[in-house]
Scaffold this active site. Structure first.
Site, PDB file in Angstrom:
ATOM      1  N   ASP A   2       1.293  22.185  64.416  1.00 23.18           N
ATOM      2  CA  ASP A   2       2.537  21.983  65.151  1.00 23.18           C
ATOM      3  C   ASP A   2       3.535  23.076  64.766  1.00 23.18           C
ATOM      4  O   ASP A   2       3.661  23.429  63.591  1.00 23.18           O
ATOM      5  CB  ASP A   2       3.120  20.594  64.853  1.00 23.18           C
ATOM      6  CG  ASP A   2       4.165  20.179  65.873  1.00 23.18           C
ATOM      7  OD1 ASP A   2       3.884  19.266  66.673  1.00 23.18           O
ATOM      8  OD2 ASP A   2       5.272  20.779  65.884  1.00 23.18           O
ATOM      9  N   ASN A   4       2.778   9.943  71.426  1.00 24.46           N
ATOM     10  CA  ASN A   4       4.037   9.560  72.048  1.00 24.46           C
ATOM     11  C   ASN A   4       3.844   9.468  73.553  1.00 24.46           C
ATOM     12  O   ASN A   4       3.305  10.384  74.172  1.00 24.46           O
ATOM     13  CB  ASN A   4       5.127  10.585  71.721  1.00 24.46           C
ATOM     14  CG  ASN A   4       5.453  10.625  70.231  1.00 24.46           C
ATOM     15  OD1 ASN A   4       5.478   9.593  69.574  1.00 24.46           O
ATOM     16  ND2 ASN A   4       5.668  11.819  69.703  1.00 24.46           N
ATOM     17  N   VAL A  27       6.064  17.102  75.555  1.00 20.61           N
ATOM     18  CA  VAL A  27       5.098  17.929  76.304  1.00 20.61           C
ATOM     19  C   VAL A  27       4.197  16.975  77.095  1.00 20.61           C
ATOM     20  O   VAL A  27       3.484  16.155  76.496  1.00 20.61           O
ATOM     21  CB  VAL A  27       4.247  18.809  75.361  1.00 20.61           C
ATOM     22  CG1 VAL A  27       3.235  19.621  76.169  1.00 20.61           C
ATOM     23  CG2 VAL A  27       5.135  19.738  74.537  1.00 20.61           C
ATOM     24  N   HIS A  30      -1.643  14.346  73.615  1.00 19.06           N
ATOM     25  CA  HIS A  30      -2.087  14.964  72.363  1.00 19.06           C
ATOM     26  C   HIS A  30      -1.913  13.952  71.244  1.00 19.06           C
ATOM     27  O   HIS A  30      -1.031  13.094  71.291  1.00 19.06           O
ATOM     28  CB  HIS A  30      -1.289  16.238  72.061  1.00 19.06           C
ATOM     29  CG  HIS A  30       0.187  16.073  72.193  1.00 19.06           C
ATOM     30  ND1 HIS A  30       0.821  16.051  73.408  1.00 19.06           N
ATOM     31  CD2 HIS A  30       1.149  15.861  71.265  1.00 19.06           C
ATOM     32  CE1 HIS A  30       2.111  15.867  73.232  1.00 19.06           C
ATOM     33  NE2 HIS A  30       2.346  15.734  71.936  1.00 19.06           N
ATOM     34  N   HIS A  44      -0.999  13.525  67.324  1.00 19.11           N
ATOM     35  CA  HIS A  44      -0.422  14.143  66.130  1.00 19.11           C
ATOM     36  C   HIS A  44      -1.192  13.630  64.913  1.00 19.11           C
ATOM     37  O   HIS A  44      -1.350  12.408  64.742  1.00 19.11           O
ATOM     38  CB  HIS A  44       1.037  13.734  65.943  1.00 19.11           C
ATOM     39  CG  HIS A  44       1.984  14.174  67.017  1.00 19.11           C
ATOM     40  ND1 HIS A  44       2.851  15.231  66.861  1.00 19.11           N
ATOM     41  CD2 HIS A  44       2.218  13.692  68.263  1.00 19.11           C
ATOM     42  CE1 HIS A  44       3.584  15.371  67.959  1.00 19.11           C
ATOM     43  NE2 HIS A  44       3.222  14.439  68.819  1.00 19.11           N
TER      44      HIS A  44
HETATM   45  P1  AMP Z   1       5.472  15.288  71.665  1.00 15.12           P
HETATM   46  O1  AMP Z   1       6.956  15.329  71.351  1.00 15.12           O
HETATM   47  O2  AMP Z   1       4.764  14.084  71.187  1.00 15.12           O
HETATM   48  O3  AMP Z   1       5.268  15.565  73.153  1.00 15.12           O
HETATM   49  O4  AMP Z   1       4.837  16.479  70.842  1.00 15.12           O
HETATM   50  C1  AMP Z   1       4.985  17.799  71.194  1.00 15.12           C
HETATM   51  C2  AMP Z   1       4.828  18.596  69.946  1.00 15.12           C
HETATM   52  O5  AMP Z   1       4.447  19.901  70.301  1.00 15.12           O
HETATM   53  C3  AMP Z   1       6.112  18.731  69.110  1.00 15.12           C
HETATM   54  O6  AMP Z   1       5.864  18.227  67.808  1.00 15.12           O
HETATM   55  C4  AMP Z   1       6.382  20.230  69.103  1.00 15.12           C
HETATM   56  O7  AMP Z   1       6.888  20.680  67.877  1.00 15.12           O
HETATM   57  C5  AMP Z   1       5.016  20.807  69.396  1.00 15.12           C
HETATM   58  N1  AMP Z   1       4.959  22.105  70.056  1.00 15.12           N
HETATM   59  C6  AMP Z   1       5.640  22.497  71.160  1.00 15.12           C
HETATM   60  N2  AMP Z   1       5.294  23.749  71.501  1.00 15.12           N
HETATM   61  C7  AMP Z   1       4.367  24.162  70.601  1.00 15.12           C
HETATM   62  C8  AMP Z   1       3.612  25.360  70.410  1.00 15.12           C
HETATM   63  N3  AMP Z   1       3.755  26.422  71.207  1.00 15.12           N
HETATM   64  N4  AMP Z   1       2.747  25.420  69.370  1.00 15.12           N
HETATM   65  C9  AMP Z   1       2.593  24.361  68.537  1.00 15.12           C
HETATM   66  N5  AMP Z   1       3.267  23.209  68.670  1.00 15.12           N
HETATM   67  C10 AMP Z   1       4.144  23.109  69.674  1.00 15.12           C
END
Ligand code: AMP
Length: 114
Positions: A31, A87, A96, A100, A102
């Site tokens: 992340d 989430n 996003v 995915h 975590h």
């Molecule tokens: P969520 O908030 O559950 O949708 O998780 C999205 C996660 O993606 C967050 O923890 C961000 O920090 C992470 N994230 C967003 N863009 C990137 C990226 N380019 N590379 C790695 N992690 C990312």
């Protein structure tokens, strides 16, 4: 067709990223904004937006994400425990729209979560 999410671009190698794991169904990356000493995202190649959008045929893919998280936890010797989080939706913290998992570890994790 909707635009590719950043995670689909990463899985398709249109955006460079270091993969902690890669196979025919998923990729795993660190992340960018880690919330624990170990914070890895396990991302399906199939662009399922969120759990709400899962179809019955996606069950094996999501099961594979969990097994991949388990395998990474073993590989990284996360012997003191780890937490898996998905989430779903704005109020749950989804940012996003590409499902995915975590994988969080390396510190005491509060319960209930914030
Ligand atoms: P969520 O908030 O559950 O949708 O998780 C999205 C996660 O993606 C967050 O923890 C961000 O920090 C992470 N994230 C967003 N863009 C990137 C990226 N380019 N590379 C790695 N992690 C990312």
């Amino acid at each position: 067709m909707s635009a590719k999410t950043i995670f689909q671009k990463i899985a398709d190698k249109e955006i460079p990223a270091k993969f902690e794991h890669e196979d025919e169904l998923c990729v795993a990356i660190r992340d960018i904004n880690p919330q624990a000493p170990t914070h890895i995202l396990i991302i399906p190649r199939k662009p399922i937006a969120r759990v709400e959008q899962m179809q019955p045929e996606d069950a094996a893919i999501v099961g594979h994400l969990v097994l991949t998280a388990r395998n990474l936890a073993q590989k990284l010797h996360l012997t003191h425990g780890f937490r898996l989080v998905i989430n779903n939706g704005r109020q749950a913290g989804e940012t996003v729209p590409h499902l995915h998992v975590h994988l969080l570890a390396g510190r005491d994790l509060d319960w209930p979560p914030g």
